[in-house]
Design a protein around this motif. Structure first.
Motif, short mmCIF file in Angstrom:
data_model
loop_
_atom_site.label_atom_id
_atom_site.label_comp_id
_atom_site.label_asym_id
_atom_site.label_seq_id
_atom_site.Cartn_x
_atom_site.Cartn_y
_atom_site.Cartn_z
N LYS A 5 0.79 -1.35 -0.04
CA LYS A 5 0.01 -0.09 -0.06
C LYS A 5 0.82 1.21 0.06
O LYS A 5 1.37 1.45 1.01
CB LYS A 5 -1.02 -0.09 1.11
CG LYS A 5 -1.74 -1.23 1.39
CD LYS A 5 -2.62 -1.03 2.61
CE LYS A 5 -3.38 -2.64 2.67
NZ LYS A 5 -4.22 -2.42 4.06
N SER A 6 0.97 2.16 -0.99
CA SER A 6 1.58 3.37 -1.21
C SER A 6 2.93 3.13 -0.79
O SER A 6 3.17 4.04 -0.15
CB SER A 6 0.80 4.26 -0.46
OG SER A 6 -0.55 4.39 -0.82
N LEU A 7 3.76 2.20 -1.11
CA LEU A 7 5.03 1.82 -0.44
C LEU A 7 6.06 2.97 -1.33
O LEU A 7 6.22 3.18 -2.55
CB LEU A 7 5.36 0.26 -0.69
CG LEU A 7 6.71 0.01 -0.48
CD1 LEU A 7 6.66 -0.15 1.18
CD2 LEU A 7 7.13 -1.50 -0.94
N VAL A 8 6.75 3.72 -0.25
CA VAL A 8 7.87 4.39 -0.76
C VAL A 8 9.11 3.75 0.01
O VAL A 8 9.24 3.61 1.25
CB VAL A 8 7.86 5.84 -0.07
CG1 VAL A 8 9.19 6.70 -0.55
CG2 VAL A 8 6.57 6.38 -1.18
N ASP A 18 8.34 4.15 -5.36
CA ASP A 18 7.76 5.31 -5.33
C ASP A 18 6.31 5.34 -5.18
O ASP A 18 5.49 5.59 -6.23
CB ASP A 18 8.02 6.25 -6.67
CG ASP A 18 7.73 7.64 -6.42
OD1 ASP A 18 7.36 8.14 -5.40
OD2 ASP A 18 7.69 8.44 -7.50
N GLY A 19 5.71 5.12 -4.21
CA GLY A 19 4.24 4.88 -3.83
C GLY A 19 3.45 3.81 -4.74
O GLY A 19 2.40 4.10 -5.14
N ILE A 20 3.99 2.34 -4.86
CA ILE A 20 3.68 1.45 -5.38
C ILE A 20 2.59 0.73 -4.54
O ILE A 20 2.50 0.69 -3.34
CB ILE A 20 4.43 0.34 -6.08
CG1 ILE A 20 5.05 -0.28 -4.94
CG2 ILE A 20 5.43 1.14 -7.08
CD1 ILE A 20 6.20 -1.46 -5.29
N SER A 21 1.35 0.17 -5.18
CA SER A 21 0.23 -0.56 -4.42
C SER A 21 -0.03 -1.68 -5.41
O SER A 21 -0.34 -1.45 -6.53
CB SER A 21 -0.72 0.37 -4.26
OG SER A 21 -0.61 1.67 -3.52
N SER A 55 7.86 5.18 3.70
CA SER A 55 6.33 5.35 4.01
C SER A 55 5.58 4.34 3.34
O SER A 55 5.99 3.56 2.55
CB SER A 55 5.76 6.63 3.61
OG SER A 55 5.97 6.68 2.16
N GLY A 56 4.19 4.27 3.58
CA GLY A 56 3.46 3.06 3.05
C GLY A 56 3.63 1.89 3.86
O GLY A 56 4.20 1.86 4.96
N GLY A 204 7.98 2.58 -9.96
CA GLY A 204 6.56 2.50 -10.01
C GLY A 204 6.07 1.13 -10.80
O GLY A 204 6.85 0.54 -11.36
#
Length: 299
Positions: A5-8, A18-21, A55-56, A204
């Motif tokens: 979830k929104s992995l950074v 960069d914010g992958i889900s 984050s995420g 991404g």
């Protein structure tokens, strides 16, 4: 189940992820493809609990893997360069994993050793890259993990060993419901093994989808038409790519096979044929639609 979830994840100022889900269901074989530096290895190390995200979050059966022995006991990660103790042999590594993983299956280990032609007393450091991968696979499958993470596992394996790997992994998935995530540049091998695929680029996820649905939703078409205003006649088709060589027109078209044939046949073509696309051709087409420079991807 694995949930991302929104992995950074950053290294310095650079975002490797960069914010992958996305979600990987239990019992699936998920293939990760992409260019060098796309973030595949970083993602696998994050899933294995080696890296802590900025984050995420990552959830493996609802739990975060970083510094979590409960989660790590359920998974086995084989990196691009498998790790072994200095000067160790197969028996010594097997002894280590038997004490580390409560699910270690000694009988399974002996069975696998009969399938792979390796000397258990030889020092692993003196083995070839392909042989070291075989050692890692024997240990991984003897652990009986719920989640198996593989980074460029086909590299260095000869055709016989690649087929054996696919057979063993498929058996574990069908019999035990093991989940497998494979990062690889070898799209041909992934096509045989995976049921889901995800394309990564510059940290991404361009897209992730069930493989059969992906391949069935895009088609390569060759056709010859009588003289007509062709672009106007084909405007109802979702054409991704088109080129003309003499009288032969080549298309890559997204949609259902039956719908495409119906619309093409309505134009009374002199000749028309739908051809199967390889996984690499599907990815190249999708990347072109997404606006990516395919010259620097899937090399």
């Amino acid at each position: 189940m694995i949930e991302v979830k929104s992995l950074v994840k950053k290294f310095g100022s650079k975002a490797a992820l960069d914010g992958i889900s996305f979600t990987i269901e239990a019992g699936s074989v998920f293939g990760l493809v992409g260019s060098n530096g796309a973030g595949k290895s970083t993602l696998l190390r994050s899933l294995a609990g080696i890296y802590q995200p900025e984050s995420g979050e990552i959830l493996v059966d609802g739990l975060k893997p970083f510094e979590n022995s409960t989660v790590k006991s359920k998974l086995f990660f084989i990196s691009d360069y498998p790790y072994f103790f200095a000067q160790s042999n197969m028996k010594e590594m097997a002894d280590f994993y038997s004490k580390t993983y409560p699910t270690w299956d000694a009988q399974r280990y002996e069975e696998l050793c009969t399938l792979f032609p390796l000397d258990q007393n030889a020092r692993i450091i003196n083995m070839s890259k392909g042989m070291q991968r075989q050692v890692a696979l024997i240990n991984a499958l003897s652990v009986r993990p719920d989640y198996l993470l593989l980074d460029e596992i086909f590299d260095g394996l000869d055709p016989v060993m690649r087929q054996l790997l696919k057979k063993l992994v498929s058996s574990e998935v069908s019999e035990r419901g093991m989940s497998v995530i494979i990062a690889s540049h070898n799209l041909r091998e992934l096509e045989d093994l995976c049921d889901h695929v995800g394309l990564m680029h510059k940290g991404g996820v361009v897209f992730e989808q069930e493989l059969d649905a992906l391949k069935l939703g895009i088609h390569r078409v060759q056709a010859i038409f009588k003289p007509m205003p062709l672009q106007e006649a084909l405007q109802d088709l979702d054409i991704i790519k088109q080129d003309t060589r003499g009288s032969l027109v080549n298309f890559v078209i997204r949609g259902k096979r039956e719908d495409i044939l119906e619309k093409l046949n309505a134009l009374n073509p002199v000749f028309t044929e739908l051809l199967p696309l390889t996984l690499e051709e599907v990815f190249i087409s999708e990347m072109e639609v997404a606006g990516y420079d395919i010259e620097n991807i899937l090399k």
